[in-house]
Scaffold this active site. Structure first.
Site, mmCIF file in Angstrom:
data_model
loop_
_atom_site.group_PDB
_atom_site.id
_atom_site.type_symbol
_atom_site.label_atom_id
_atom_site.label_comp_id
_atom_site.label_asym_id
_atom_site.label_seq_id
_atom_site.Cartn_x
_atom_site.Cartn_y
_atom_site.Cartn_z
ATOM 1 N N LYS A 193 11.994 -15.787 -10.148
ATOM 2 C CA LYS A 193 11.845 -14.678 -11.105
ATOM 3 C C LYS A 193 10.806 -15.041 -12.153
ATOM 4 O O LYS A 193 9.925 -14.257 -12.470
ATOM 5 C CB LYS A 193 13.193 -14.455 -11.766
ATOM 6 C CG LYS A 193 13.877 -13.157 -11.831
ATOM 7 C CD LYS A 193 13.985 -12.189 -10.740
ATOM 8 C CE LYS A 193 13.129 -12.313 -9.542
ATOM 9 N NZ LYS A 193 13.593 -11.722 -8.327
ATOM 10 N N GLU A 245 7.094 -15.352 -10.702
ATOM 11 C CA GLU A 245 6.428 -14.137 -10.216
ATOM 12 C C GLU A 245 6.024 -13.195 -11.339
ATOM 13 O O GLU A 245 5.034 -12.499 -11.219
ATOM 14 C CB GLU A 245 7.222 -13.433 -9.104
ATOM 15 C CG GLU A 245 8.576 -12.907 -9.443
ATOM 16 C CD GLU A 245 9.315 -12.340 -8.216
ATOM 17 O OE1 GLU A 245 8.724 -12.145 -7.153
ATOM 18 O OE2 GLU A 245 10.524 -12.074 -8.363
ATOM 19 N N GLU A 250 16.393 -18.731 -7.357
ATOM 20 C CA GLU A 250 16.108 -17.354 -7.748
ATOM 21 C C GLU A 250 15.585 -17.288 -9.190
ATOM 22 O O GLU A 250 14.663 -16.530 -9.490
ATOM 23 C CB GLU A 250 17.370 -16.497 -7.552
ATOM 24 C CG GLU A 250 17.287 -15.054 -8.016
ATOM 25 C CD GLU A 250 16.222 -14.212 -7.336
ATOM 26 O OE1 GLU A 250 15.617 -14.662 -6.347
ATOM 27 O OE2 GLU A 250 15.965 -13.091 -7.820
ATOM 28 N N HIS A 300 14.830 -37.495 -6.387
ATOM 29 C CA HIS A 300 13.945 -37.820 -5.261
ATOM 30 C C HIS A 300 12.531 -37.264 -5.467
ATOM 31 O O HIS A 300 11.800 -37.078 -4.504
ATOM 32 C CB HIS A 300 14.542 -37.276 -3.958
ATOM 33 C CG HIS A 300 15.876 -37.873 -3.634
ATOM 34 N ND1 HIS A 300 16.042 -39.198 -3.313
ATOM 35 C CD2 HIS A 300 17.112 -37.341 -3.626
ATOM 36 C CE1 HIS A 300 17.315 -39.455 -3.095
ATOM 37 N NE2 HIS A 300 18.000 -38.332 -3.293
ATOM 38 N N TRP A 335 -3.128 -2.597 -1.560
ATOM 39 C CA TRP A 335 -2.838 -4.030 -1.777
ATOM 40 C C TRP A 335 -3.716 -4.737 -0.756
ATOM 41 O O TRP A 335 -3.458 -4.686 0.448
ATOM 42 C CB TRP A 335 -1.353 -4.295 -1.531
ATOM 43 C CG TRP A 335 -0.922 -5.701 -1.847
ATOM 44 C CD1 TRP A 335 -0.474 -6.149 -3.057
ATOM 45 C CD2 TRP A 335 -0.868 -6.825 -0.963
ATOM 46 N NE1 TRP A 335 -0.151 -7.481 -2.968
ATOM 47 C CE2 TRP A 335 -0.382 -7.930 -1.698
ATOM 48 C CE3 TRP A 335 -1.188 -7.013 0.381
ATOM 49 C CZ2 TRP A 335 -0.203 -9.190 -1.143
ATOM 50 C CZ3 TRP A 335 -1.013 -8.277 0.937
ATOM 51 C CH2 TRP A 335 -0.526 -9.348 0.175
ATOM 52 N N ASN A 373 -1.907 2.221 5.968
ATOM 53 C CA ASN A 373 -1.111 1.031 5.603
ATOM 54 C C ASN A 373 -0.956 0.191 6.856
ATOM 55 O O ASN A 373 -0.752 0.747 7.931
ATOM 56 C CB ASN A 373 0.318 1.416 5.190
ATOM 57 C CG ASN A 373 0.373 2.032 3.831
ATOM 58 O OD1 ASN A 373 -0.626 2.072 3.123
ATOM 59 N ND2 ASN A 373 1.541 2.523 3.477
ATOM 60 N N GLY A 374 -0.940 -1.128 6.693
ATOM 61 C CA GLY A 374 -0.733 -1.990 7.860
ATOM 62 C C GLY A 374 -1.991 -2.770 8.168
ATOM 63 O O GLY A 374 -2.927 -2.833 7.345
ATOM 64 N N ARG A 410 4.007 -0.486 -4.863
ATOM 65 C CA ARG A 410 3.735 -0.986 -3.518
ATOM 66 C C ARG A 410 2.391 -1.705 -3.416
ATOM 67 O O ARG A 410 2.095 -2.348 -2.414
ATOM 68 C CB ARG A 410 3.741 0.182 -2.521
ATOM 69 C CG ARG A 410 5.074 0.852 -2.384
ATOM 70 C CD ARG A 410 4.979 1.942 -1.360
ATOM 71 N NE ARG A 410 4.816 1.382 -0.034
ATOM 72 C CZ ARG A 410 5.803 1.216 0.831
ATOM 73 N NH1 ARG A 410 7.015 1.559 0.508
ATOM 74 N NH2 ARG A 410 5.573 0.720 2.021
ATOM 75 N N CYS A 455 0.849 -1.186 0.000
ATOM 76 C CA CYS A 455 0.000 0.000 0.000
ATOM 77 C C CYS A 455 0.887 1.240 0.000
ATOM 78 O O CYS A 455 1.979 1.217 0.536
ATOM 79 C CB CYS A 455 -0.950 0.087 1.185
ATOM 80 S SG CYS A 455 -2.095 -1.265 1.337
ATOM 81 N N LYS A 491 5.941 -4.830 -3.826
ATOM 82 C CA LYS A 491 7.387 -4.684 -3.689
ATOM 83 C C LYS A 491 7.842 -4.789 -2.248
ATOM 84 O O LYS A 491 8.848 -5.401 -1.943
ATOM 85 C CB LYS A 491 7.781 -3.321 -4.279
ATOM 86 C CG LYS A 491 9.257 -3.019 -4.242
ATOM 87 C CD LYS A 491 9.964 -3.784 -5.326
ATOM 88 C CE LYS A 491 11.463 -3.638 -5.274
ATOM 89 N NZ LYS A 491 12.103 -4.808 -5.900
HETATM 90 C C1 G6P Z 1 8.606 -9.076 -1.791
HETATM 91 C C2 G6P Z 1 9.233 -8.632 -3.098
HETATM 92 C C3 G6P Z 1 10.492 -9.455 -3.381
HETATM 93 C C4 G6P Z 1 11.444 -9.365 -2.217
HETATM 94 C C5 G6P Z 1 10.788 -9.747 -0.890
HETATM 95 C C6 G6P Z 1 11.670 -9.382 0.292
HETATM 96 O O1 G6P Z 1 8.100 -10.353 -1.915
HETATM 97 O O2 G6P Z 1 8.308 -8.769 -4.154
HETATM 98 O O3 G6P Z 1 11.113 -8.964 -4.548
HETATM 99 O O4 G6P Z 1 12.542 -10.201 -2.440
HETATM 100 O O5 G6P Z 1 9.568 -9.018 -0.720
HETATM 101 O O6 G6P Z 1 11.807 -7.984 0.305
HETATM 102 P P1 G6P Z 1 13.005 -7.202 0.942
HETATM 103 O O7 G6P Z 1 12.693 -5.759 0.673
HETATM 104 O O8 G6P Z 1 12.995 -7.533 2.402
HETATM 105 O O9 G6P Z 1 14.259 -7.649 0.282
#
Ligand code: G6P
Length: 608
Positions: free
Chosen positions: A485, A488, A481, A504, A74, A100-101, A27, A2, A603
């Protein structure tokens, strides 16, 4: 998660608020809304979907108002609908809030307020704040906010305006980031500096349980009991060009291409002149403590957790200090064993991830020394840690983390070298690590120059339903990773696995329709991974390999190879990740996905 922006000043509020909230769209982006005080009423517009929808509704309206608040949502409590979008208004229509929160005791508060006659219009937890403040209001907005917040359990970043106490904007923070921007005869409030960077670089970071009262000319900060607090004014170092696309189609692509620079910036000023000795300003005062640590726990979430795994391998290999890597969300709720000689490293791009923040609170209670690795200066995790290292990667706007990840690995390498220096365990190996790290930015550029080949491979597989990513050793976290990527941003189901674990379980999935990405650089487990490639080939699977330059052997065995330059094992992940970022990016674009705003993601995850 948010976004909030508020404005009070001499200028028209609406364009500033819309402009600011668009910068925070990463956000959260399922609905948005704005409240402006104009013609002695609080006027409100809301829309579902991207902020461009709200912008259309606002167009031509709000020509007078110079005080207002705006929000991008969000969803947590209640679907993304107009009713649930913020701002929320009290029963009298005179108080408007954005939040927010999460308000944890909202059910209790809502029942109580309903019994008092308040009528609720949404399913959100946030709406209780508008009614609670209304029920406490006796003429002075900040007094009502203070009284109301004493009843609230949970987290908030909050901005409030009132028609009965006009000419002021009240902001409050507990557990959700909020900053105040200071301009010429104007003040801003925002959940993120990106929102106001265009207007001012002078900011005040609010701390938990602080309340700020902003008028056009004044800023007053107090705690929740009205005790005045003097705040420092900081200057934001980021420039506007860093938060604009600068000719790229997406922020994600821009950030992938920025990596030679962001990696260079991570090292800037950190090597002693013409030597391989590392100095880190943010750790200077803690050298004695760091010299004596005997165990390290890394806590993080998402991509940052993957960087943590690479840090584990690197620190154990180069320093011989035992390291564990934990999901912050798990660490916070178990009873982790922490001795006085344990260091907890919190890795977080945003520095605001709620679980990581809570994990460091847990670690602090148990007496650990806390080191943060963050990108955002002034963020909660960076400020709460005992010491820290910034990435200096510049703002990362694309929801899928790219340049922050590679900078996290580079910074973990700098930390390894720093610890080797102060603990006097420098060796030929650490010398080699330092020399190779300095070469990395140029090597990354050579991979970026192969973008066309990577796009061609992406084209062949963009219609896949599933893709498996396999790697061993340092490349195992890279496989995780790479899969993260892809899933997502393209919504293709992807799994990352240690290559040897394939037999396994995941091997059952392999047939001619299952592409498998092997991260198979020439390292100490290379021979082993070749056997795993054979196992996939024997079952008809199609193989894309990320391999070390000059490896002719592998080309004979697989369908496609993307070569990356040679480096020391510990640094391979920085290089082997780049083709996987580009692969995911191109596949997502080819599938018509909005890579900068993938569905359901945000984010910065400031809720549990
Ligand atoms: C969210 C973002 C990711 C990020 C994760 C941790 O899920 O979409 O890209 O890796 O949070 O965020 P941070 O800011 O703690 O690295």
């Amino acid at each position: 998660m948010c976004g909030i922006v508020g404005y009070i000043g001499d200028n028209k509020a609406a364009p500033i608020l819309i402009n600011g909230i668009k910068r925070l769209e990463y956000r959260g982006y399922d609905s948005s809304g704005i409240s402006i005080i104009e013609n002695d009423t609080i006027q409100c517009e809301k829309s579902v979907g991207f902020i461009s929808e709200l912008e259309k509704k606002v167009n031509g309206k709000f020509n007078e108002g110079t005080l207002g608040i705006v929000h991008t949502r969000w969803a947590t409590h209640g679907a993304p609908t107009i009713e649930n979008a913020h701002p929320h208004i009290d029963c009298t229509g005179k108080i408007s809030i954005v939040h927010n929160g999460i308000i944890e005791n909202y059910n209790y508060l809502k029942t109580k307020l309903e019994k008092e006659g308040h009528i609720f219009k949404s399913e959100t937890d946030s709406e209780v704040l508008a009614h609670l403040i209304e029920s406490c209001f006796e003429g002075v907005l900040e007094d009502a906010v203070r009284t109301a917040l004493k009843e609230v359990e949970g987290a908030y970043g909050l901005a409030i305006i009132s028609l009965d106490d006009p000419g002021k904007l009240v902001a409050a923070r507990r557990g959700s980031p909020l900053i105040v921007g200071i301009g010429e005869r104007e003040h801003y409030v925002a959940s993120d500096v990106a929102a106001i960077l265009e207007y001012t670089k002078e900011v005040v970071y609010l701390d938990d349980n602080e309340i700020a009262v902003l008028t056009r000319d004044n800023l007053k900060t107090t705690d929740i009991n009205n005790v005045p607090i003097t705040k420092r004014i900081d200057e934001v170092q980021w420039n506007l060009d860093k938060i604009e696309k600068g000719g790229y189609e997406h922020f994600m692509l821009k950030e992938i291409y920025e990596q030679p620079q962001s990696l260079h910036d991570a090292m800037l000023g950190r090597f002693e002149k013409e030597s391989n000795l590392v100095h880190l300003g943010g750790l200077k005062d803690k050298e004695d403590d760091l010299r004596n640590i005997r165990r390290i726990i890394i806590v993080a979430c998402g991509t940052s957790w993957h960087a943590g795994l690479i840090g584990e391998y690197m620190i154990e290999e180069h320093l011989g200090i035992p390291v564990e890597v934990e999901y912050a969300s798990e660490f916070r709720y178990r009873n982790p064993v922490i001795e006085a000689s344990t260091m907890v490293i919190a890795i977080s791009q945003s520095g605001e991830t709620a679980d990581t923040l809570a994990a460091i609170h847990e670690a602090r209670k148990k007496g650990a020394i806390i080191l943060s690795i963050c990108n955002v200066v002034g963020s909660s995790i960076a400020r709460e840690a005992d010491c820290g290292i910034f990435l200096h990667a510049g703002p990362e706007i694309g929801v899928a983390s790219t340049k922050a990840f590679t900078s996290q690995i580079a910074v973990l390498c700098l930390l390894t070298l720093f610890l080797a220096r102060i603990r006097k365990t420098n060796s030929v190996l650490s010398d080699d690590l330092a020399c190779k790290l300095k070469e990395i930015p140029k090597q990354v550029q050579t991979i970026l120059d192969r973008k066309d080949q990577i796009a061609e491979i992406a084209q062949l597989y963009s219609k896949s339903d599933n893709i498996l990513y396999l790697g061993r050793g340092y490349n195992y976290p890279v496989a995780l990773e790479g899969a993260l990527k892809l899933k997502e941003i393209s919504y293709i189901h992807a799994e990352g696995y240690p290559a040897a674990e394939m037999k396994h379980g995941p091997i059952a999935l392999i047939d001619k329709n299952m592409p498998v990405v092997f991260v198979a650089t020439t390292d100490n487990v290379y021979a082993k991974i070749l056997s795993n490639i054979e196992e996939v080939r024997a079952r008809g699977g199609r193989v894309i390999a990320i391999a070390s330059e000059g490896n002719c052997e592998i080309s004979e065995m697989v369908d496609h190879v993307i070569f990356i330059p040679e480096t020391i094992d510990a640094l391979v992940p920085i290089l082997s990740t780049i083709p996987l970022q580009l692969l995911a990016y191109h596949m997502a674009v080819m599938r018509g996905c909005d890579v900068d705003k993938p569905r359901n993601l945000a984010k910065s995850v400031t809720v549990e």
